[in-house]
Design a protein around this motif. Sequence first.
Motif, PDB file in Angstrom:
ATOM      1  N   VAL A  97      61.979  84.603 -86.996  1.00  0.00           N
ATOM      2  CA  VAL A  97      60.984  84.023 -86.102  1.00  0.00           C
ATOM      3  C   VAL A  97      60.027  85.112 -85.634  1.00  0.00           C
ATOM      4  CG1 VAL A  97      62.659  82.282 -85.367  1.00  0.00           C
ATOM      5  CG2 VAL A  97      62.334  84.338 -83.973  1.00  0.00           C
ATOM      6  N   SER A  98      58.962  84.701 -84.939  1.00  0.00           N
ATOM      7  CA  SER A  98      57.992  85.691 -84.487  1.00  0.00           C
ATOM      8  C   SER A  98      58.034  85.938 -82.982  1.00  0.00           C
ATOM      9  CB  SER A  98      56.565  85.268 -84.879  1.00  0.00           C
ATOM     10  OG  SER A  98      56.201  84.055 -84.244  1.00  0.00           O
ATOM     11  N   TYR A  99      58.618  85.010 -82.222  1.00  0.00           N
ATOM     12  CA  TYR A  99      58.671  85.195 -80.767  1.00  0.00           C
ATOM     13  C   TYR A  99      59.994  84.676 -80.217  1.00  0.00           C
ATOM     14  CZ  TYR A  99      57.445  80.208 -80.474  1.00  0.00           C
ATOM     15  OH  TYR A  99      57.433  78.837 -80.612  1.00  0.00           O
ATOM     16  N   VAL A 100      60.389  85.241 -79.060  1.00  0.00           N
ATOM     17  CA  VAL A 100      61.598  84.819 -78.356  1.00  0.00           C
ATOM     18  C   VAL A 100      61.223  84.516 -76.914  1.00  0.00           C
ATOM     19  CG1 VAL A 100      63.967  85.403 -77.684  1.00  0.00           C
ATOM     20  CG2 VAL A 100      63.019  86.294 -79.834  1.00  0.00           C
ATOM     21  N   VAL A 101      61.652  83.361 -76.442  1.00  0.00           N
ATOM     22  CA  VAL A 101      61.305  82.889 -75.103  1.00  0.00           C
ATOM     23  C   VAL A 101      62.408  83.246 -74.120  1.00  0.00           C
ATOM     24  CG1 VAL A 101      60.721  80.868 -73.706  1.00  0.00           C
ATOM     25  CG2 VAL A 101      60.048  80.953 -76.126  1.00  0.00           C
ATOM     26  N   THR A 102      62.015  83.653 -72.913  1.00  0.00           N
ATOM     27  CA  THR A 102      62.967  83.837 -71.831  1.00  0.00           C
ATOM     28  C   THR A 102      62.307  83.512 -70.510  1.00  0.00           C
ATOM     29  OG1 THR A 102      64.580  85.347 -70.831  1.00  0.00           O
ATOM     30  CG2 THR A 102      62.425  86.276 -71.393  1.00  0.00           C
ATOM     31  N   GLY A 103      63.135  83.291 -69.487  1.00  0.00           N
ATOM     32  CA  GLY A 103      62.646  83.195 -68.121  1.00  0.00           C
ATOM     33  C   GLY A 103      62.875  84.519 -67.427  1.00  0.00           C
ATOM     34  N   THR A 104      62.863  84.492 -66.113  1.00  0.00           N
ATOM     35  CA  THR A 104      63.068  85.723 -65.349  1.00  0.00           C
ATOM     36  C   THR A 104      64.340  85.683 -64.516  1.00  0.00           C
ATOM     37  OG1 THR A 104      61.713  84.872 -63.534  1.00  0.00           O
ATOM     38  CG2 THR A 104      60.608  86.213 -65.205  1.00  0.00           C
ATOM     39  N   GLY A 105      65.042  84.549 -64.509  1.00  0.00           N
ATOM     40  CA  GLY A 105      66.263  84.425 -63.720  1.00  0.00           C
ATOM     41  C   GLY A 105      67.257  83.534 -64.431  1.00  0.00           C
ATOM     42  N   GLU A 106      68.109  82.876 -63.664  1.00  0.00           N
ATOM     43  CA  GLU A 106      69.066  81.949 -64.241  1.00  0.00           C
ATOM     44  C   GLU A 106      68.332  80.834 -64.984  1.00  0.00           C
ATOM     45  OE1 GLU A 106      72.227  82.164 -64.446  1.00  0.00           O
ATOM     46  OE2 GLU A 106      72.654  83.797 -63.050  1.00  0.00           O
ATOM     47  N   THR A 107      68.909  80.405 -66.104  1.00  0.00           N
ATOM     48  CA  THR A 107      68.281  79.341 -66.882  1.00  0.00           C
ATOM     49  C   THR A 107      68.195  78.057 -66.072  1.00  0.00           C
ATOM     50  OG1 THR A 107      69.188  80.325 -68.883  1.00  0.00           O
ATOM     51  CG2 THR A 107      68.369  78.072 -69.061  1.00  0.00           C
ATOM     52  N   HIS A 108      69.221  77.804 -65.259  1.00  0.00           N
ATOM     53  CA  HIS A 108      69.221  76.651 -64.359  1.00  0.00           C
ATOM     54  C   HIS A 108      69.683  77.116 -62.978  1.00  0.00           C
ATOM     55  CE1 HIS A 108      69.530  74.737 -68.378  1.00  0.00           C
ATOM     56  NE2 HIS A 108      68.623  73.953 -67.842  1.00  0.00           N
ATOM     57  N   ASP A 109      69.248  76.380 -61.966  1.00  0.00           N
ATOM     58  CA  ASP A 109      69.625  76.697 -60.579  1.00  0.00           C
ATOM     59  C   ASP A 109      69.232  78.118 -60.195  1.00  0.00           C
ATOM     60  OD1 ASP A 109      70.848  74.136 -60.272  1.00  0.00           O
ATOM     61  OD2 ASP A 109      72.613  74.902 -61.334  1.00  0.00           O
ATOM     62  N   ASP A 110      68.045  78.516 -60.595  1.00  0.00           N
ATOM     63  CA  ASP A 110      67.522  79.843 -60.264  1.00  0.00           C
ATOM     64  C   ASP A 110      67.016  79.817 -58.818  1.00  0.00           C
ATOM     65  OD1 ASP A 110      66.347  82.333 -60.197  1.00  0.00           O
ATOM     66  OD2 ASP A 110      64.563  81.723 -61.321  1.00  0.00           O
ATOM     67  N   ASP A 111      67.727  80.484 -57.914  1.00  0.00           N
ATOM     68  CA  ASP A 111      67.297  80.511 -56.519  1.00  0.00           C
ATOM     69  C   ASP A 111      67.035  81.936 -56.026  1.00  0.00           C
ATOM     70  OD1 ASP A 111      69.856  81.487 -56.383  1.00  0.00           O
ATOM     71  OD2 ASP A 111      70.656  79.901 -55.082  1.00  0.00           O
ATOM     72  N   HIS A 112      67.056  82.910 -56.940  1.00  0.00           N
ATOM     73  CA  HIS A 112      66.793  84.298 -56.582  1.00  0.00           C
ATOM     74  C   HIS A 112      65.305  84.476 -56.289  1.00  0.00           C
ATOM     75  CE1 HIS A 112      67.100  88.639 -56.549  1.00  0.00           C
ATOM     76  NE2 HIS A 112      66.180  88.738 -57.482  1.00  0.00           N
ATOM     77  N   VAL A 113      64.991  85.133 -55.193  1.00  0.00           N
ATOM     78  CA  VAL A 113      63.601  85.361 -54.809  1.00  0.00           C
ATOM     79  C   VAL A 113      63.198  86.793 -55.157  1.00  0.00           C
ATOM     80  CG1 VAL A 113      61.952  85.441 -52.909  1.00  0.00           C
ATOM     81  CG2 VAL A 113      63.720  83.676 -52.941  1.00  0.00           C
ATOM     82  N   ILE A 114      62.149  86.927 -55.958  1.00  0.00           N
ATOM     83  CA  ILE A 114      61.620  88.244 -56.306  1.00  0.00           C
ATOM     84  C   ILE A 114      60.411  88.526 -55.412  1.00  0.00           C
ATOM     85  CG2 ILE A 114      60.593  89.653 -58.125  1.00  0.00           C
ATOM     86  CD1 ILE A 114      62.114  87.942 -60.161  1.00  0.00           C
ATOM     87  N   GLU A 115      60.598  89.389 -54.431  1.00  0.00           N
ATOM     88  CA  GLU A 115      59.517  89.708 -53.498  1.00  0.00           C
ATOM     89  C   GLU A 115      58.710  90.913 -53.966  1.00  0.00           C
ATOM     90  OE1 GLU A 115      61.444  90.170 -49.738  1.00  0.00           O
ATOM     91  OE2 GLU A 115      61.634  88.001 -49.407  1.00  0.00           O
ATOM     92  N   ASP A 116      59.366  91.805 -54.671  1.00  0.00           N
ATOM     93  CA  ASP A 116      58.722  93.001 -55.215  1.00  0.00           C
ATOM     94  C   ASP A 116      58.999  93.037 -56.711  1.00  0.00           C
ATOM     95  OD1 ASP A 116      57.814  95.478 -55.970  1.00  0.00           O
ATOM     96  OD2 ASP A 116      58.920  96.594 -54.437  1.00  0.00           O
ATOM     97  N   ASP A 117      57.947  92.944 -57.526  1.00  0.00           N
ATOM     98  CA  ASP A 117      58.143  92.846 -58.978  1.00  0.00           C
ATOM     99  C   ASP A 117      58.212  94.211 -59.674  1.00  0.00           C
ATOM    100  OD1 ASP A 117      55.533  93.755 -59.035  1.00  0.00           O
ATOM    101  OD2 ASP A 117      54.673  91.876 -59.762  1.00  0.00           O
ATOM    102  N   THR A 118      58.292  95.288 -58.902  1.00  0.00           N
ATOM    103  CA  THR A 118      58.302  96.630 -59.496  1.00  0.00           C
ATOM    104  C   THR A 118      59.425  96.792 -60.506  1.00  0.00           C
ATOM    105  OG1 THR A 118      57.352  97.567 -57.474  1.00  0.00           O
ATOM    106  CG2 THR A 118      58.402  99.099 -59.025  1.00  0.00           C
ATOM    107  N   GLU A 119      60.641  96.373 -60.122  1.00  0.00           N
ATOM    108  CA  GLU A 119      61.791  96.495 -61.027  1.00  0.00           C
ATOM    109  C   GLU A 119      61.629  95.580 -62.231  1.00  0.00           C
ATOM    110  OE1 GLU A 119      66.685  96.097 -61.041  1.00  0.00           O
ATOM    111  OE2 GLU A 119      65.528  95.514 -59.264  1.00  0.00           O
ATOM    112  N   LEU A 120      61.129  94.369 -62.002  1.00  0.00           N
ATOM    113  CA  LEU A 120      60.965  93.418 -63.106  1.00  0.00           C
ATOM    114  C   LEU A 120      59.954  93.923 -64.125  1.00  0.00           C
ATOM    115  CD1 LEU A 120      61.818  90.630 -64.186  1.00  0.00           C
ATOM    116  CD2 LEU A 120      59.905  89.646 -62.911  1.00  0.00           C
ATOM    117  N   VAL A 121      58.897  94.560 -63.649  1.00  0.00           N
ATOM    118  CA  VAL A 121      57.900  95.132 -64.554  1.00  0.00           C
ATOM    119  C   VAL A 121      58.554  96.152 -65.483  1.00  0.00           C
ATOM    120  CG1 VAL A 121      55.887  96.665 -64.656  1.00  0.00           C
ATOM    121  CG2 VAL A 121      55.882  94.687 -63.103  1.00  0.00           C
ATOM    122  N   GLU A 122      59.394  97.016 -64.936  1.00  0.00           N
ATOM    123  CA  GLU A 122      60.078  98.011 -65.753  1.00  0.00           C
ATOM    124  C   GLU A 122      61.065  97.368 -66.712  1.00  0.00           C
ATOM    125  OE1 GLU A 122      59.373 101.217 -66.097  1.00  0.00           O
ATOM    126  OE2 GLU A 122      57.688 100.720 -64.788  1.00  0.00           O
TER     127      GLU A 122
END
Length: 273
Positions: A97-122
């Motif tokens: 395939v040419s691409y792979v899809v993902t989210g940024t948290g749990e696939t379901h019931d994602d309740d985590h709040v990302i207030e600072d995206d510095t770590e996520l960017v890295e």
Amino acid sequence: MDNAICLNSNTYHGYSLEEAVFGAQAAGIRFMEIAAVRGHTEHARSDMNDDEIAALLGLLAENEITLLGMCGHSNIVTEEGRAQFRENLALASKLGVSYVVTGTGETHDDDHVIEDDTELVEIFRGLAADAAEHGLTVAIETHGNNYGTGASIKSLIGKVGAENLRINYDTGNVIFYGDARPEEDLVDCASSVVALHLKDKAGLPKEWNFPAIGDGNIDFERIFRTLIAAGCMAPLSIEIEFTPDGPGSVEAVHDALARSAQKTRALQASVSA
């Protein structure tokens, strides 16, 4: 409008890949985005051996279906989730395939709040580099508690600065998770979209109700015109998630997919006229 019509095999959640292939054939669909989401829809798995992968690819080839992408969601904010995603990148490379899809948290019931995206960017900078070694693009889906709109993901990928990090735009999720209208949100981010989950939405914004294309309230003609204006050739990956009660039978899934494919073709013809 020549965007490929594709089946997101998550439409067949709870059913086999063989049934998904049958449904795609019956609907005249020749492309597929395969689901490899651990613990949810596992039409492909990162622990498949070479014989199992060869059998999967053989099934698709026999039915003249080409894989375009893979849903490889994992909770990448955790070490375990990142390890899972790297395993999915290796699988995606083997599947061609040419691409792979993902989210940024749990696939379901994602309740985590990302207030600072510095770590996520890295995190994404590292995963994009891993994907590049396999010749793959990472597509962040409009999904979950933090990045439910195309606008928010466009901002995130701008901070990461990796050319192989793009948007997987899910039209229904933008309403359900992002509390926005995809007809409006897509305008400013369409040029960053590498894949599009063509998902309709019915009922209230937070109601789990994703019917066949044309049975909901999304203006797909407007969506398609926005893609054309942006020169976006992302595959239109039909995803039907029904209601919490589910479709009831695989025959109901086949019917919903066939009607969705027919509606999508009619819409493509309309905007191309």
